[in-house]
Design a protein around this motif. Structure first.
Motif, short mmCIF file in Angstrom:
data_model
loop_
_atom_site.label_atom_id
_atom_site.label_comp_id
_atom_site.label_asym_id
_atom_site.label_seq_id
_atom_site.Cartn_x
_atom_site.Cartn_y
_atom_site.Cartn_z
N ALA A 33 33.25 113.20 74.89
CA ALA A 33 33.09 113.58 76.29
C ALA A 33 34.44 113.96 76.89
CB ALA A 33 32.45 112.44 77.09
N GLY A 34 35.44 113.10 76.66
CA GLY A 34 36.78 113.37 77.17
C GLY A 34 37.82 112.68 76.34
N SER A 35 39.02 113.27 76.31
CA SER A 35 40.13 112.68 75.55
C SER A 35 41.40 112.89 76.36
CB SER A 35 40.26 113.32 74.18
OG SER A 35 41.26 112.68 73.40
N GLY A 36 42.06 111.79 76.74
CA GLY A 36 43.25 111.86 77.58
C GLY A 36 44.49 112.20 76.78
N ALA A 37 45.34 113.04 77.38
CA ALA A 37 46.64 113.37 76.78
C ALA A 37 47.67 112.38 77.32
CB ALA A 37 47.04 114.79 77.13
N CYS A 38 48.33 111.68 76.42
CA CYS A 38 49.24 110.59 76.78
C CYS A 38 50.65 110.89 76.28
CB CYS A 38 48.72 109.28 76.16
SG CYS A 38 49.77 107.84 76.44
N HIS A 39 51.66 110.35 76.98
CA HIS A 39 53.04 110.52 76.54
C HIS A 39 53.27 109.94 75.14
CE1 HIS A 39 55.14 112.37 79.91
NE2 HIS A 39 54.37 111.67 80.73
N SER A 40 52.45 108.97 74.75
CA SER A 40 52.57 108.43 73.38
C SER A 40 52.27 109.50 72.34
CB SER A 40 51.61 107.25 73.19
OG SER A 40 51.94 106.20 74.06
N ASP A 41 51.37 110.44 72.67
CA ASP A 41 51.10 111.55 71.76
C ASP A 41 52.36 112.40 71.56
OD1 ASP A 41 48.43 110.74 71.69
OD2 ASP A 41 47.81 112.15 73.24
N GLY A 183 53.34 107.42 87.31
CA GLY A 183 52.55 108.33 86.51
C GLY A 183 51.13 107.79 86.38
N GLY A 184 50.45 108.16 85.29
CA GLY A 184 49.06 107.74 85.11
C GLY A 184 48.89 106.24 85.12
N LEU A 185 49.73 105.51 84.37
CA LEU A 185 49.61 104.05 84.30
C LEU A 185 50.00 103.38 85.61
CD1 LEU A 185 49.74 104.95 81.22
CD2 LEU A 185 50.59 102.65 80.77
N GLY A 186 51.09 103.85 86.21
CA GLY A 186 51.56 103.25 87.43
C GLY A 186 50.58 103.38 88.58
N ILE A 313 38.80 100.97 90.47
CA ILE A 313 39.85 101.80 89.91
C ILE A 313 39.28 103.17 89.60
CG2 ILE A 313 41.30 99.95 88.98
CD1 ILE A 313 40.01 100.32 86.28
N ARG A 314 40.11 104.19 89.79
CA ARG A 314 39.65 105.55 89.56
C ARG A 314 40.83 106.39 89.07
NH1 ARG A 314 34.83 107.00 88.62
NH2 ARG A 314 34.26 105.50 90.24
N PRO A 315 40.85 106.79 87.80
CA PRO A 315 41.94 107.62 87.32
C PRO A 315 41.97 108.97 88.03
CG PRO A 315 40.62 106.73 85.50
CD PRO A 315 39.85 106.49 86.76
N ASP A 316 43.16 109.47 88.25
CA ASP A 316 43.35 110.81 88.82
C ASP A 316 43.37 111.80 87.66
OD1 ASP A 316 43.91 112.98 90.36
OD2 ASP A 316 45.98 112.40 90.82
N VAL A 317 42.26 112.50 87.48
CA VAL A 317 42.04 113.29 86.27
C VAL A 317 42.14 114.80 86.54
CG1 VAL A 317 40.24 113.98 84.61
CG2 VAL A 317 40.70 111.56 85.04
N GLU A 318 42.82 115.49 85.65
CA GLU A 318 42.81 116.95 85.60
C GLU A 318 42.09 117.37 84.32
OE1 GLU A 318 46.62 118.79 86.06
OE2 GLU A 318 47.23 117.44 87.67
N ARG A 319 41.01 118.10 84.44
CA ARG A 319 40.21 118.46 83.27
C ARG A 319 40.67 119.77 82.64
NH1 ARG A 319 33.92 116.62 84.29
NH2 ARG A 319 34.37 114.62 85.31
N SER A 338 50.20 116.23 87.67
CA SER A 338 50.16 115.27 88.76
C SER A 338 49.11 114.18 88.50
CB SER A 338 49.85 115.97 90.08
OG SER A 338 48.61 116.66 90.03
N GLY A 339 48.20 114.42 87.57
CA GLY A 339 47.20 113.44 87.20
C GLY A 339 47.17 113.28 85.69
N ARG A 340 46.13 112.64 85.18
CA ARG A 340 45.98 112.46 83.74
C ARG A 340 45.21 113.66 83.19
NH1 ARG A 340 49.04 108.99 80.84
NH2 ARG A 340 47.91 107.84 79.23
N ALA A 341 45.79 114.39 82.24
CA ALA A 341 45.09 115.50 81.62
C ALA A 341 44.03 114.97 80.68
CB ALA A 341 46.07 116.39 80.86
N VAL A 342 42.78 115.37 80.91
CA VAL A 342 41.67 114.96 80.03
C VAL A 342 41.04 116.23 79.46
CG1 VAL A 342 39.40 113.89 79.91
CG2 VAL A 342 41.21 112.82 81.26
N VAL A 343 41.06 116.31 78.15
CA VAL A 343 40.45 117.45 77.45
C VAL A 343 38.96 117.19 77.30
CG1 VAL A 343 40.40 118.75 75.28
CG2 VAL A 343 42.59 118.06 76.29
N VAL A 344 38.16 118.18 77.69
CA VAL A 344 36.69 118.08 77.67
C VAL A 344 36.17 119.10 76.66
CG1 VAL A 344 34.63 118.05 79.10
CG2 VAL A 344 36.83 117.48 80.13
#
Length: 348
Positions: A33-41, A183-186, A313-319, A338-344
């Protein structure tokens, strides 16, 4: 199927065709459904060297913040219906040591013998149309939006674990919490602190828009730079903060947190920027603690999902579509998100 693949150290990932996975014994195939892009990647493909501690050998599909719908189950798997939405607990330990037995695969005692650390970290992840995961690692989402939920498995679980460990420091009236790095976590940390504690939440960052978002979730903000520590201590009446959470982990941010601490306070360094600091007896508030944490437990992910479903809680998501996945990583690298990039992958 198409997937974002880490193919070589210090090399930008590729969007390529790979074989659709088949679930084995004890596994479930999810339609992502969705996969978040993280700085760990970014650290995985851009910063780690082959053979370095924590480095995972390519090739594998990226994506450790994953949600999806049950598509197929492997042999021996029961209790899952096709089409059900689930969130993936990323870490995968040996499954039989003490840490894994309590659902804390992140601290698996046999991690050195494991072929991978997590879904998307050494093992094929969710930046793809489909992903196979252990059935044990699925957390049901019910009727909650699985796309916006995807970042919860890291961007919410990681701060939740750190905050939960620090709750004794924030119990009682007149307490103060400090969040460094919005950022996303903060940003989610501000929401969790507001929901779980009565503490005054102070949040600091260099970006004006990030501070405005934190204010909207109940934080008092302090801009980074000259006078930052003085302003933080002023808000606390000079006493300092009872719990600080550094989501950057660079030397300057760790030192800022240290200088803002109250006696018997607790500083948790969550960010992995590799900062170092010094300790001395008379320059450190008495009985204060500096510690670090890594990810969280699967039980805590169930608790995070419960908070999400209640709207706490509600993540700030950019799709982004799968075609746009590499652009999402470029923006992540350059600090443009500015938000968490989520690949759909299946968005029309």
């Amino acid at each position: 199927m198409r997937a974002v693949v880490f193919e070589k150290f210090h090399t930008f990932p590729s969007l390529t065709e790979v074989e659709k996975p088949v679930p084995g014994a004890g596994e479930v195939l999810l339609k992502v459904a969705g996969s978040g892009a993280c700085h760990s990647d970014v650290a995985i493909y851009n910063e780690f060297d082959e053979g370095a501690p924590g480095a995972q050998n390519p090739p594998f599909v990226l994506g450790h913040e994953v949600s999806g719908w049950v598509e197929e189950v492997g042999p021996g798997v029961e209790g899952f219906a096709q089409g059900e939405a689930h969130l993936v607990y990323g870490p995968i330990g040996c499954g039989h040591c003490k840490a894994c037995s309590r659902g804390q695969d992140t601290y698996c005692e046999n991690a050195a013998t494991m072929p991978y650390l997590a879904t998307g970290i050494g093992r094929d992840g969710g930046m793809a149309e489909y992903v196979v995961v252990p059935a044990r690692n699925l957390v049901p989402l019910g009727d909650a939006d699985p796309v916006d939920a995807a970042p919860l498995s890291d961007a919410a679980l990681t701060p939740y674990h750190a905050i939960k460990n620090s709750l004794p420091n924030l119990s009682g009236g007149g307490r103060f919490a400090l969040v460094i790095g919005l950022g996303g976590l903060g940003q989610i940390a501000v929401q969790i602190l507001t929901a779980l504690t009565g503490a005054t939440v102070i949040a600091t960052d260099m970006k004006e828009d990030a501070m405005r978002r934190a204010e909207a979730n109940g934080a008092i903000t302090v801009a980074g730079g000259e006078g930052q520590v003085e302003r933080i201590r002023e808000i606390t009446g000079g006493r300092g903060v009872d719990a600080a959470f550094d989501f950057v982990g660079a030397t300057p941010t760790i030192k800022t947190a240290q200088a803002s601490m109250a006696q018997m306070g607790r500083l948790t360094v969550v960010g992995i920027a590799g900062g170092v600091t010094e300790w001395s007896f008379f320059a450190t508030p008495y009985e204060s603690t500096i510690t670090n944490t890594y990810w969280g437990t699967i039980e805590e992910l169930h608790e995070v999902v419960a908070m999400y479903r209640k709207g706490q809680i509600r993540p700030d998501v950019e799709r982004y579509s799968l075609d746009e996945a590499l652009e999402a990583y470029r923006k992540l690298e350059s600090g443009q998100l500015s938000g968490r990039a989520v690949v759909v992958p299946h968005q029309s």
